[in-house]
Write a protein that holds these residues in place. Structure first.
Motif, mmCIF file in Angstrom:
data_model
loop_
_atom_site.group_PDB
_atom_site.id
_atom_site.type_symbol
_atom_site.label_atom_id
_atom_site.label_comp_id
_atom_site.label_asym_id
_atom_site.label_seq_id
_atom_site.Cartn_x
_atom_site.Cartn_y
_atom_site.Cartn_z
ATOM 1 N N VAL A 106 0.837 -1.201 0.000
ATOM 2 C CA VAL A 106 0.000 0.000 0.000
ATOM 3 C C VAL A 106 0.877 1.258 0.000
ATOM 4 O O VAL A 106 0.650 2.190 -0.771
ATOM 5 C CB VAL A 106 -0.984 -0.002 1.194
ATOM 6 C CG1 VAL A 106 -1.630 1.359 1.394
ATOM 7 C CG2 VAL A 106 -2.042 -1.074 1.001
ATOM 8 N N GLY A 107 1.900 1.276 0.846
ATOM 9 C CA GLY A 107 2.806 2.429 0.894
ATOM 10 C C GLY A 107 3.551 2.635 -0.411
ATOM 11 O O GLY A 107 3.702 3.772 -0.879
ATOM 12 N N LEU A 108 4.011 1.554 -1.029
ATOM 13 C CA LEU A 108 4.753 1.664 -2.286
ATOM 14 C C LEU A 108 3.866 2.128 -3.437
ATOM 15 O O LEU A 108 4.290 2.947 -4.261
ATOM 16 C CB LEU A 108 5.412 0.323 -2.627
ATOM 17 C CG LEU A 108 6.556 -0.124 -1.722
ATOM 18 C CD1 LEU A 108 7.003 -1.530 -2.096
ATOM 19 C CD2 LEU A 108 7.719 0.845 -1.770
ATOM 20 N N VAL A 109 2.653 1.610 -3.497
ATOM 21 C CA VAL A 109 1.733 2.046 -4.550
ATOM 22 C C VAL A 109 1.401 3.524 -4.368
ATOM 23 O O VAL A 109 1.367 4.291 -5.342
ATOM 24 C CB VAL A 109 0.466 1.162 -4.592
ATOM 25 C CG1 VAL A 109 -0.598 1.764 -5.497
ATOM 26 C CG2 VAL A 109 0.818 -0.253 -5.045
ATOM 27 N N TRP A 110 1.185 3.939 -3.132
ATOM 28 C CA TRP A 110 0.969 5.368 -2.848
ATOM 29 C C TRP A 110 2.169 6.166 -3.349
ATOM 30 O O TRP A 110 2.033 7.231 -3.950
ATOM 31 C CB TRP A 110 0.772 5.571 -1.352
ATOM 32 C CG TRP A 110 0.334 6.933 -0.916
ATOM 33 C CD1 TRP A 110 0.811 8.151 -1.333
ATOM 34 C CD2 TRP A 110 -0.669 7.227 0.044
ATOM 35 N NE1 TRP A 110 0.178 9.168 -0.685
ATOM 36 C CE2 TRP A 110 -0.746 8.626 0.177
ATOM 37 C CE3 TRP A 110 -1.497 6.444 0.841
ATOM 38 C CZ2 TRP A 110 -1.615 9.252 1.054
ATOM 39 C CZ3 TRP A 110 -2.368 7.071 1.702
ATOM 40 C CH2 TRP A 110 -2.427 8.461 1.814
ATOM 41 N N GLY A 111 3.359 5.618 -3.114
ATOM 42 C CA GLY A 111 4.578 6.281 -3.555
ATOM 43 C C GLY A 111 4.663 6.408 -5.059
ATOM 44 O O GLY A 111 5.067 7.456 -5.578
ATOM 45 N N LEU A 112 4.301 5.370 -5.781
ATOM 46 C CA LEU A 112 4.333 5.430 -7.247
ATOM 47 C C LEU A 112 3.377 6.499 -7.780
ATOM 48 O O LEU A 112 3.730 7.269 -8.679
ATOM 49 C CB LEU A 112 3.982 4.060 -7.836
ATOM 50 C CG LEU A 112 5.044 2.982 -7.675
ATOM 51 C CD1 LEU A 112 4.482 1.615 -8.048
ATOM 52 C CD2 LEU A 112 6.277 3.304 -8.504
ATOM 53 N N VAL A 113 2.182 6.547 -7.218
ATOM 54 C CA VAL A 113 1.211 7.563 -7.638
ATOM 55 C C VAL A 113 1.747 8.959 -7.310
ATOM 56 O O VAL A 113 1.660 9.883 -8.127
ATOM 57 C CB VAL A 113 -0.167 7.314 -6.980
ATOM 58 C CG1 VAL A 113 -1.123 8.465 -7.242
ATOM 59 C CG2 VAL A 113 -0.760 5.997 -7.472
ATOM 60 N N SER A 114 2.341 9.108 -6.128
ATOM 61 C CA SER A 114 2.918 10.395 -5.728
ATOM 62 C C SER A 114 4.045 10.815 -6.659
ATOM 63 O O SER A 114 4.161 11.991 -7.021
ATOM 64 C CB SER A 114 3.451 10.329 -4.295
ATOM 65 O OG SER A 114 2.423 10.093 -3.386
ATOM 66 N N MET A 115 4.877 9.865 -7.042
ATOM 67 C CA MET A 115 5.983 10.184 -7.941
ATOM 68 C C MET A 115 5.469 10.689 -9.287
ATOM 69 O O MET A 115 5.982 11.689 -9.814
ATOM 70 C CB MET A 115 6.880 8.956 -8.130
ATOM 71 C CG MET A 115 7.703 8.618 -6.901
ATOM 72 S SD MET A 115 8.569 7.050 -7.046
ATOM 73 C CE MET A 115 9.699 7.399 -8.379
ATOM 74 N N LEU A 116 4.471 10.033 -9.826
ATOM 75 C CA LEU A 116 3.904 10.474 -11.091
ATOM 76 C C LEU A 116 3.293 11.874 -10.951
ATOM 77 O O LEU A 116 3.518 12.748 -11.792
ATOM 78 C CB LEU A 116 2.848 9.485 -11.581
ATOM 79 C CG LEU A 116 2.154 9.839 -12.893
ATOM 80 C CD1 LEU A 116 3.156 9.966 -14.036
ATOM 81 C CD2 LEU A 116 1.100 8.804 -13.227
ATOM 82 N N TYR A 117 2.564 12.093 -9.883
ATOM 83 C CA TYR A 117 1.943 13.397 -9.626
ATOM 84 C C TYR A 117 2.998 14.511 -9.578
ATOM 85 O O TYR A 117 2.863 15.543 -10.242
ATOM 86 C CB TYR A 117 1.151 13.347 -8.317
ATOM 87 C CG TYR A 117 0.646 14.688 -7.863
ATOM 88 C CD1 TYR A 117 -0.458 15.281 -8.467
ATOM 89 C CD2 TYR A 117 1.275 15.374 -6.832
ATOM 90 C CE1 TYR A 117 -0.922 16.527 -8.055
ATOM 91 C CE2 TYR A 117 0.820 16.616 -6.415
ATOM 92 C CZ TYR A 117 -0.282 17.187 -7.032
ATOM 93 O OH TYR A 117 -0.732 18.417 -6.628
#
Length: 178
Positions: A143-154
């Motif tokens: 969950v934390g890593l997926v949140w991180g991937l979305v944040s990186m793209l944003y």
């Protein structure tokens, strides 16, 4: 005549961002099946509680605080910096550059190396845990890593799409001229 740094810089920014995304995506790809395997077990109330608390905790601490508030904006800022200040070393090792392993402030490099070391130790220790507890741990990490991937793209979209991007790339003064 000044050499045009647009193409190498843009290539480096894309390579750095994609390399960082691939590293995190690989971790998600490896951990997600272990997390999903947890649901093949009959979980006790304690395990359901642990799963819920861990997912919420990791979403906040790793996803929001770690990635959204720190890592993702820094990766975007360093990618943007790289796009405007390419060098052979930065472009060649762009994923390592955007993560902050070199040409970063001393504080940033210490934090990057310590955090990486801590993650390696935690990965080794987590591998020693049996299911379903390992999956409970891994669910929060995913969950934390997926949140991180979305944040990186944003933040990459912000960095390259807005006129001003106010996050620091944490470049030491001496490296700004290279």
């Amino acid at each position: 005549m000044k050499q045009d740094s647009t193409i190498p810089g843009l290539f480096g920014a894309i390579w750095g961002f994609c390399g960082a995304v691939m590293l995190i995506s690989y971790a998600v790809w490896r951990l997600a099946p272990l997390a999903m395997d947890t649901f093949n077990y009959s979980l006790s109330m304690l395990q359901w509680t642990a799963l819920t608390v861990n997912v919420v905790f990791m979403a906040y601490s790793e996803g929001y605080k770690g990635f959204q508030q720190a890592f993702a904006p820094r990766v975007a800022a360093r990618s943007l910096y790289l796009s405007k200040n390419p060098s052979f070393l930065r472009v060649s090792l762009a994923p390592l550059f955007v993560i902050g392993y070199f040409d970063a402030t001393r504080h940033r490099m210490i934090i990057s190396y310590l955090l990486t070391s801590m993650i390696i130790v935690l990965v080794v220790l987590t591998r020693m845990v049996d299911q379903p507890w390992r999956g409970i741990i891994d669910a929060g990490v995913v969950v934390g890593l997926v949140w991180g991937l979305v944040s990186m793209l944003y933040f990459m979209l912000l960095a390259f799409g807005e006129k001003e991007f106010s996050y620091s790339p944490e470049i030491p003064h001496a490296a700004t001229n290279t």
